[in-house]
Design a protein around this motif. Structure first.
Motif: not given
Lengths: 132, 488
Positions: B391-409
């Protein structure tokens, strides 16, 4: 080919597990796989292996944790430590003073002949051994 | 007591003594005066002393005639042999019976040697100050209250001119003395002490310094202050860190290569044994292992290159939709092997942006592979997915990477971007996320990580749309968008 007994291959690397499983199966061993210490504990109960090949550095439960738990619970299944990290192996040797040392060590990349010879020696292959 | 006439005393005085009238004419002079300055008959003092046609601008004799008091001055006079002599002059009035000043006696002591010594002392002080100032170390003098009472030029330039302030305020911007404080130790035991410290400069740069202290004694042998000499060893420490990192890198690579060789051995074994037994399925399985490990070697080599070399970013225009598909091509087989669904999406309104395509792709592949692995090892859920959204706005490109794996402590999350930290056991080199962070930072962007053990992870990346925006960013910072909560 004679039935030679059961080996549990514990390693988080899928390719390594496939390699060891195929290699040992080709020699007549019945092989099961586990990809971490937690799964290995379960397979120890359900599969009842005659020998375990054990990687040390694994997520979830490490090889060290698995080995300690097994030995502290009185389990005497022979274990071959197979790892690519020498420091891990040394650390392992240092830390496992309270429990008997493992029966064998192998470094990655594993020499196939050396591995088979060690497995065979530790299994004390009983030609009369039959599948459970 | 030896009976000597007054004239003899006058003559034998070990200084220049003369008597002058109101016109500053020399009425009388002792022997030493006459020997050094010659005949005085009918001559004024300024003619005799200084060979001048007019009286001196400030004349102590004249002042004594004026106020009847003694006066003192320092003068330079010239002897008959041409020597210039520094003298200190004292005058006193000579009064008649009625108390009127009829003459002034002038007594001048030769202080030429003293002046020479004073000059040498001044020169010595100047040279000492020059040495003190020019020594390429930070030098300060501190009193018992740890006030900096003097400092050399490098010290003043680096830490500021705040004399009188506490050393710990100056060096560390703190309100309490350091522990240990070797200046205090030197005040207590009079011994030399050495300690390594990290200090902050006036512009908040951190310096590693080796600090040495020594006592400075007063004439009675008491310690009146302590000199502190600090040497900047930051480059040495940086070099040590680099060497340590190289050692860790070699160890990490060595470990990784051993694993890869083991995998390749396995692939080759399956191919060979499959060929011997005419087992096509096994040959295919072995060949897949070989290809996978070759791909991992390539990825590892790229990681090492990114780590080892600071390369200039090669900015090109990137179409997000096209880029997303290119990234998918790289990670799809790994996702398939792990049974993980990929959901990649680029908002149409995102538009083109500028970045180093190869570097950004390597970053996203690293993060996505981590996410896929986090799903693969998660045995608590049946369905796993990894999503990536642009996604983006006027100044930034925004990238989201999301998973439903084991996660982190928390520990894993805190160390996720640290060099050589890996939670992936045999598979991790500890380079991937470190390099990802480095690449995004070099684009002027940020990576934020949200994760909980058992609940998956979310990486939120923001990078300026263009390199020009990076420069603007340094002038007008815009708040970074906070990542949304993780969706289970």
């Amino acid at each position: 080919m004679d039935y030679k007994g059961k080996v549990l291959v514990v390693d988080d690397e899928k390719d390594t597990r496939t390699f060891f499983t195929t290699l040992l199966s080709d020699q007549g061993y019945e092989v099961a796989e586990a990809e971490n210490g937690v799964e290995a504990m379960e397979k120890l109960e359900t599969f009842q292996p005659d020998l375990v090949t054990l990687d040390l550095s694994m997520p979830e439960k490490s090889g060290l944790g698995f080995y300690r738990d097994v030995r502290e619970a009185g389990g005497d299944v022979p274990v071959i430590i197979i790892t690519g990290i020498v420091s891990d192996m040394k650390q392992f040797i240092e830390k496992q003073r309270k429990v008997p040392p493992p029966e064998g060590y192998l470094g990655k990349p594993v020499d196939q002949k050396e591995m088979l010879a060690l497995v065979e020696r530790l299994m004390k292959v009983d030609t009369n051994r039959q599948p459970a | 007591m030896v009976d000597m006439p007054f004239e003899t005393y006058f003559d034998e005085m070990p200084c220049y003594v003369s008597v002058q009238d109101k016109d500053l004419k020399l009425v009388s002079a002792n022997r030493r005066f006459r020997e050094h300055f010659g005949d005085i008959e009918g001559r004024a003092c300024y003619q005799v002393y200084k060979n001048m046609p007019e009286k001196c601008e400030v004349c102590p004799v004249e002042r004594t005639f004026y106020d009847g008091k003694s006066h003192q001055s320092e003068e330079k006079v010239r002897c008959l042999d041409g020597r210039e002599v520094s003298v200190i002059v004292y005058t006193t009035p000579i009064r008649d019976e009625d108390g009127n000043i009829e003459a002034v006696m002038e007594m001048s002591t030769d202080i030429t040697d003293l002046k020479r010594l004073q000059s040498q002392l001044s020169e010595s002080k100047r040279r000492y100050r020059m040495l003190f100032d020019e020594v390429p170390c930070f030098i300060s003098i501190q009193d018992r209250d740890l006030n900096v009472i003097d400092a050399n030029r490098l010290h003043r330039d680096t830490f500021g001119e705040r004399y009188g302030g506490k050393c710990y305020e100056l060096y560390k911007h703190r309100s309490e003395p350091c522990v240990p404080c070797i200046v205090q130790q030197t005040f207590e035991d009079g011994e030399l002490h050495v300690h390594e410290e990290v200090v902050a400069t006036r512009d908040d740069r951190k310096l590693n310094v080796l600090v040495q202290t020594a006592p400075l004694h007063d004439p009675d042998g008491n310690i009146e202050s302590v000199i502190e000499i600090s040497t900047d060893i930051t480059p040495i420490r940086q070099l040590q860190t680099q060497l340590t990192n190289i050692g860790l890198l070699i160890s990490s690579i060595s470990h990784g290569v051993k694993g890869l060789l083991n995998g390749l051995d396995g692939g080759v074994y399956l191919v060979n044994s499959g060929m011997q037994n005419d087992n096509t399925k096994r040959i295919e399985q072995g060949w897949e292992i070989v290809l996978r490990n070759v791909s991992r070697i390539r990825s590892m080599v790229l990681d090492i290159l990114y780590y080892a070399k600071d390369r200039e970013l090669d900015y090109v225009s990137i179409d997000p939709a096209d880029f997303v598909e290119a990234v998918r091509d790289v990670v799809q087989s790994r996702a398939d092997d792990a049974g993980v669904e990929l959901r990649f999406e680029a908002n149409e309104a995102c538009g083109e942006f500028q970045a180093d395509r190869k570097a950004l792709q390597a970053t996203l592949v690293n993060i996505l592979e981590n996410s896929i692995d986090a799903c693969r090892v998660d045995k608590k859920k049946n369905d796993h997915r990894v999503s990536m959204e642009f996604d983006a706005n006027g100044r930034y490109v925004m990238i989201d990477v999301e998973d439903n794996g084991i996660g982190m402590d928390r520990e894993t999350r805190d160390k996720a971007f640290s060099l050589f930290f890996s939670s992936k056991g045999s598979e991790g080199t500890g380079l991937g996320l470190f390099i990802a962070d480095k690449i995004i930072t070099s684009h002027g962007g940020t990576i934020h990580l949200e994760s909980e053990a058992g609940n998956g992870s979310r990486f939120h990346i923001e990078i300026p749309r263009t390199p020009e925006a990076v420069q603007q960013e340094t002038l007008v910072p815009e708040p970074v968008t906070a990542p949304a909560p993780i969706q289970e």
